[in-house]
Design a protein around this motif. Structure first.
Motif, PDB file in Angstrom:
ATOM      1  N   VAL A  64       0.825  -1.211   0.000  1.00  0.00           N
ATOM      2  CA  VAL A  64       0.000   0.000   0.000  1.00  0.00           C
ATOM      3  C   VAL A  64       0.857   1.258   0.000  1.00  0.00           C
ATOM      4  O   VAL A  64       0.712   2.129  -0.852  1.00  0.00           O
ATOM      5  CB  VAL A  64      -0.956   0.010   1.217  1.00  0.00           C
ATOM      6  N   VAL A  65       1.733   1.356   0.970  1.00  0.00           N
ATOM      7  CA  VAL A  65       2.519   2.594   1.085  1.00  0.00           C
ATOM      8  C   VAL A  65       4.019   2.354   0.998  1.00  0.00           C
ATOM      9  O   VAL A  65       4.803   3.304   1.042  1.00  0.00           O
ATOM     10  CB  VAL A  65       2.216   3.335   2.416  1.00  0.00           C
ATOM     11  N   GLY A  66       4.433   1.083   0.888  1.00  0.00           N
ATOM     12  CA  GLY A  66       5.863   0.800   0.831  1.00  0.00           C
ATOM     13  C   GLY A  66       6.465   0.681   2.215  1.00  0.00           C
ATOM     14  O   GLY A  66       5.882   1.103   3.219  1.00  0.00           O
ATOM     15  N   ILE A  67       7.647   0.061   2.232  1.00  0.00           N
ATOM     16  CA  ILE A  67       8.320  -0.241   3.496  1.00  0.00           C
ATOM     17  C   ILE A  67       8.602   1.022   4.311  1.00  0.00           C
ATOM     18  O   ILE A  67       8.462   1.043   5.534  1.00  0.00           O
ATOM     19  CB  ILE A  67       9.622  -1.020   3.197  1.00  0.00           C
ATOM     20  N   MET A  68       8.978   2.112   3.612  1.00  0.00           N
ATOM     21  CA  MET A  68       9.383   3.325   4.320  1.00  0.00           C
ATOM     22  C   MET A  68       8.228   3.990   5.070  1.00  0.00           C
ATOM     23  O   MET A  68       8.449   4.712   6.041  1.00  0.00           O
ATOM     24  CB  MET A  68       9.977   4.349   3.332  1.00  0.00           C
ATOM     25  N   LEU A  69       6.993   3.757   4.615  1.00  0.00           N
ATOM     26  CA  LEU A  69       5.867   4.506   5.184  1.00  0.00           C
ATOM     27  C   LEU A  69       4.865   3.646   5.966  1.00  0.00           C
ATOM     28  O   LEU A  69       3.835   4.139   6.401  1.00  0.00           O
ATOM     29  CB  LEU A  69       5.133   5.260   4.059  1.00  0.00           C
ATOM     30  N   VAL A  70       5.201   2.353   6.136  1.00  0.00           N
ATOM     31  CA  VAL A  70       4.268   1.449   6.823  1.00  0.00           C
ATOM     32  C   VAL A  70       3.926   1.948   8.218  1.00  0.00           C
ATOM     33  O   VAL A  70       2.770   1.923   8.640  1.00  0.00           O
ATOM     34  CB  VAL A  70       4.862   0.026   6.901  1.00  0.00           C
TER      35      VAL A  70
END
Lengths: 250, 274
Positions: free
Chosen positions: B196-202
């Motif tokens: 959904v938002v990628g690893i950086m923004l989980v």
């Protein structure tokens, strides 16, 4: 006829090699109001945590209603009010009613569901503790006395046979503290609830508790408060001045 | 292009449904994690997911199944965090830091050893919700049902240990087991949220809806329901906004979440004035 609610035989506990409790033995019988007193670091809180099964003793045995704490399943029989919540968060979003309802989880089997009778027990306890009008308030919005009443209500909602309290009056003003002790006396005398109370407030113990246990890593004295104050053995142990302070602190 | 037209695209429909399911899960778990001061466990597990994805790609797992293949290692790592906290005499943040950096380090080393992958490993860092396929949608749906079932079954225990672990234990609740359940379902959810938002923004999906709900909720159950509602609102606003303004979807979802947080924070501050 009174029965053993708690038995402690030869209990020892050490932490990182340092002795916290050594060879502690006593019994609490149904209907007792036991006050446990001792200096800071004397192992009082550890002692009741061992009784509740929250710490494992390094020696000796403990039973709760005849069963070792790790096998004790009828948790609704025991109400516990800790000295303070470990990580109390004033913005925790729980209402008074939600917190009181937590006290009904003890003894319920998985999956823990709301049962018939739960609502009535909560209503009765809120009324008994005089906190019905603040039932929708968040815990962080309450005064110290109201928070303590809420946590005591959580401990009482399951109609426990044994109530264990660890320095419950530390944060209370003198008037609230006195009312709190009267409430405990009422719970003990009118409902027959066995009470184990840890406190530094020895004068109140003298007025309300039926038994007095002085602990300093071991049992120094087990008897009534009057016996303690008149004991020459205790005078020799503490010195007359210290014994006087313990017996007349108010 | 009108919103009604946008909604007719299959990839938009899949993004909205899967994104809402995953964001709601993150929000529900986030309330427990934030209140237990374990907010950064999502960040740590997301970094481990990076290493797990790298391992899956290194082992030539089909890109379609990389998400599923990453799950076992992330679950193990979540247990590792608990074990370190419990046995190695360190606070949770230090344990999360160790496992997190190990995950990133492993990913970078594997990428280097493999000389790069056909699939761009770094695309997982920022996610691509608009690329969610039918298989991902099914996985999201199944895991949503599973995690919601677990949270429902253990709701009272989770509430009790979140309020006070020692009190919960004195009521006979097996706190170690409930903690394990919480980190395992968090690990599962984090792997899914990567899409959904990628690893950086989980961690934003775990933290922001929860803290927004905590600004205004007047009760624990209300906080959980509000957090889920805020999360779904932010996903819908983020996806539709990103398509309309031609912006990255993951970043837009996080910004929408932040706007909701700012509004709820302002509401809480202003409420005594009314």
């Amino acid at each position: 006829m009174p029965v053993d609610v708690v038995t402690v035989e030869g209990l020892s506990y050490s932490y990182n090699g340092a002795g916290v409790l050594s060879d502690v033995s006593f019994r609490v019988r149904s209907g007792d109001y036991l006050g446990i007193v001792g200096p800071n670091g004397s192992g009082k809180s550890t002692l009741i945590k061992a009784v509740l099964g929250l710490v494992a003793p390094t020696g000796g045995t403990v039973t709760l209603f005849g069963v070792t704490p790790d096998r004790f399943r009828e948790r609704q029989k025991v109400g516990y009010l800790p000295q303070r919540l470990k990580f109390f968060n004033p913005s925790f979003p729980a209402t008074v009613e939600e917190i009181v309802r937590l006290g009904l989880l003890g003894g319920k089997r998985f999956p823990k569901r709301r049962e018939a009778g739960d609502d009535a027990a909560v209503e009765k306890t809120l009324g008994y503790m005089g906190i019905t009008d603040i039932r929708r308030k968040l815990i962080g919005e309450l005064s110290g006395g109201q928070q303590q009443r809420t946590l005591l209500a959580r401990a009482l909602v399951s109609s426990p046979e044994l109530l264990i309290l660890d320095e419950p009056t530390t944060a209370l003003d003198p008037e609230t503290r006195e009312n709190f002790y009267k409430l405990l006396q009422h719970i003990n005398q009118d409902h027959g609830t066995t009470i184990v109370l840890i406190t530094h407030d020895t004068w109140s113990i003298g007025r309300y508790a039926s038994r007095f246990l002085y602990v300093d890593k071991r049992i120094i004295f087990d008897g009534t408060f009057d016996e303690f104050c008149q004991s020459e053995k205790m005078t020799a142990f503490f010195g007359a001045d210290v014994q006087h302070v313990i017996c007349h602190q108010h | 292009m009108a919103f009604a037209d946008i909604l007719q695209y299959g990839f938009i429909q899949r993004a909205l449904v899967a994104g809402s399911l995953i964001a709601a899960l993150c929000a529900v778990l986030g309330v427990f994690l934030v209140l237990r001061r374990l907010s950064l466990i999502g960040d740590g597990l997301a970094h481990v997911t990076f290493g797990s994805v790298a391992l899956a790609l290194f082992l030539r797992v089909s890109p379609l199944y990389v998400t599923v293949a990453s799950i076992p290692l992330v679950l193990l790592s979540s247990l590792g965090i608990l074990r370190l906290t419990d046995k190695a005499r360190m606070y949770g943040d230090a344990a999360i830091g160790i496992v997190s950096s190990l995950g990133i380090a492993g990913g970078v080393i594997l990428a280097s050893v493999a000389g790069g992958f056909n699939v761009d490993l770094f695309s997982y860092l920022f996610g691509n919700i608009l690329a969610i396929g039918p298989v991902d949608l099914v996985i999201a749906g199944v895991l949503f049902l599973f995690v919601i079932l677990v949270v429902t079954l253990f709701y009272h225990e989770l509430f009790a240990i979140t309020f006070d672990e020692e009190l919960a234990e004195s009521s006979g609740i097996r706190t170690a087991a409930i903690n394990t359940v919480l980190v395992l379902v968090t690990a599962l959810t984090v792997v899914l949220a990567m899409k959904v938002v990628g690893i950086m923004l989980v961690s934003a999906l775990l933290i922001l809806p929860a803290v927004s709900a905590l600004q205004v909720a007047r009760g624990f159950r209300t906080a959980i329901l509000l957090a889920a509602a805020f999360a779904v609102t932010a996903v819908i606003a983020g996806i539709l906004g990103s398509v309309a303004l031609n912006l990255p979807a993951g970043g837009s979802i996080v910004v929408a979440n932040f706007i909701l947080f700012a509004v709820t924070f302002a509401w809480r501050k202003a409420r005594p004035l009314f």
